[in-house]
Scaffold this motif. Structure first.
Motif, PDB file in Angstrom:
ATOM      1  N   ALA A  39       0.840  -1.205   0.000  1.00  0.00           N
ATOM      2  CA  ALA A  39       0.000   0.000   0.000  1.00  0.00           C
ATOM      3  C   ALA A  39       0.870   1.249   0.000  1.00  0.00           C
ATOM      4  O   ALA A  39       0.631   2.192  -0.765  1.00  0.00           O
ATOM      5  CB  ALA A  39      -0.936  -0.001   1.206  1.00  0.00           C
ATOM      6  N   ASP A  40       1.890   1.267   0.837  1.00  0.00           N
ATOM      7  CA  ASP A  40       2.793   2.419   0.886  1.00  0.00           C
ATOM      8  C   ASP A  40       3.634   2.526  -0.379  1.00  0.00           C
ATOM      9  O   ASP A  40       3.881   3.623  -0.879  1.00  0.00           O
ATOM     10  CB  ASP A  40       3.703   2.322   2.113  1.00  0.00           C
ATOM     11  CG  ASP A  40       2.910   2.375   3.401  1.00  0.00           C
ATOM     12  OD1 ASP A  40       2.028   3.248   3.509  1.00  0.00           O
ATOM     13  OD2 ASP A  40       3.157   1.535   4.277  1.00  0.00           O
ATOM     14  N   ALA A  41       4.067   1.385  -0.907  1.00  0.00           N
ATOM     15  CA  ALA A  41       4.887   1.399  -2.117  1.00  0.00           C
ATOM     16  C   ALA A  41       4.114   1.999  -3.290  1.00  0.00           C
ATOM     17  O   ALA A  41       4.622   2.870  -3.997  1.00  0.00           O
ATOM     18  CB  ALA A  41       5.360  -0.018  -2.452  1.00  0.00           C
ATOM     19  N   TRP A  42       2.865   1.540  -3.493  1.00  0.00           N
ATOM     20  CA  TRP A  42       2.071   2.081  -4.596  1.00  0.00           C
ATOM     21  C   TRP A  42       1.746   3.553  -4.376  1.00  0.00           C
ATOM     22  O   TRP A  42       1.707   4.337  -5.325  1.00  0.00           O
ATOM     23  CB  TRP A  42       0.794   1.268  -4.796  1.00  0.00           C
ATOM     24  CG  TRP A  42       1.042   0.039  -5.607  1.00  0.00           C
ATOM     25  CD1 TRP A  42       1.025  -1.245  -5.162  1.00  0.00           C
ATOM     26  CD2 TRP A  42       1.378  -0.020  -6.991  1.00  0.00           C
ATOM     27  NE1 TRP A  42       1.330  -2.095  -6.186  1.00  0.00           N
ATOM     28  CE2 TRP A  42       1.548  -1.377  -7.326  1.00  0.00           C
ATOM     29  CE3 TRP A  42       1.558   0.936  -7.977  1.00  0.00           C
ATOM     30  CZ2 TRP A  42       1.879  -1.791  -8.607  1.00  0.00           C
ATOM     31  CZ3 TRP A  42       1.890   0.518  -9.260  1.00  0.00           C
ATOM     32  CH2 TRP A  42       2.048  -0.832  -9.561  1.00  0.00           C
ATOM     33  N   PRO A  47       2.075   9.313  -7.503  1.00  0.00           N
ATOM     34  CA  PRO A  47       1.743  10.610  -6.907  1.00  0.00           C
ATOM     35  C   PRO A  47       0.456  11.164  -7.513  1.00  0.00           C
ATOM     36  O   PRO A  47       0.132  10.911  -8.664  1.00  0.00           O
ATOM     37  CB  PRO A  47       2.953  11.479  -7.260  1.00  0.00           C
ATOM     38  CG  PRO A  47       3.580  10.832  -8.441  1.00  0.00           C
ATOM     39  CD  PRO A  47       3.276   9.362  -8.322  1.00  0.00           C
ATOM     40  N   GLY A  48      -0.268  11.890  -6.698  1.00  0.00           N
ATOM     41  CA  GLY A  48      -1.513  12.484  -7.175  1.00  0.00           C
ATOM     42  C   GLY A  48      -2.661  11.496  -7.216  1.00  0.00           C
ATOM     43  O   GLY A  48      -3.648  11.734  -7.906  1.00  0.00           O
ATOM     44  N   HIS A  49      -2.552  10.390  -6.497  1.00  0.00           N
ATOM     45  CA  HIS A  49      -3.596   9.362  -6.521  1.00  0.00           C
ATOM     46  C   HIS A  49      -4.859   9.794  -5.788  1.00  0.00           C
ATOM     47  O   HIS A  49      -5.904   9.201  -5.956  1.00  0.00           O
ATOM     48  CB  HIS A  49      -3.081   8.047  -5.942  1.00  0.00           C
ATOM     49  CG  HIS A  49      -2.402   8.190  -4.628  1.00  0.00           C
ATOM     50  ND1 HIS A  49      -3.071   8.432  -3.462  1.00  0.00           N
ATOM     51  CD2 HIS A  49      -1.092   8.132  -4.307  1.00  0.00           C
ATOM     52  CE1 HIS A  49      -2.217   8.509  -2.473  1.00  0.00           C
ATOM     53  NE2 HIS A  49      -0.999   8.344  -2.963  1.00  0.00           N
TER      54      HIS A  49
END
Length: 74
Positions: A39-42, A47-49
């Motif tokens: 979750a943190d990796a994605w 950015p800007g998700h």
């Protein structure tokens, strides 16, 4: 991917099949079972998700509960 890896028809296929079937039975954070770090990796590579820390935290919690399930044999 390693430069020394070679595709050998049949052999490589069977290796990949076995790897994918058994890869979820390892502890979180090993093999193909990345655990809740995904979750943190994605979130870092996308950015800007638009997801806040709370949404990412809920995703992380759900992934943690999935780590205790056996998707191959259930």
């Amino acid at each position: 991917m390693s430069d020394s890896m070679r595709w050998i028809p049949g052999v490589t296929y069977m290796h990949l099949v076995a790897d994918m079937l058994l890869s979820e039975s390892v502890p979180a954070g090993h093999g193909h079972n990345c655990g809740d770090v995904m979750a943190d990796a994605w979130a870092n590579v996308l950015p800007g998700h638009g997801l806040g820390d709370a949404a990412i935290g809920r995703t992380r919690e759900r992934i943690e509960t999935m780590a205790h399930e056996d998707p191959v044999w259930e």
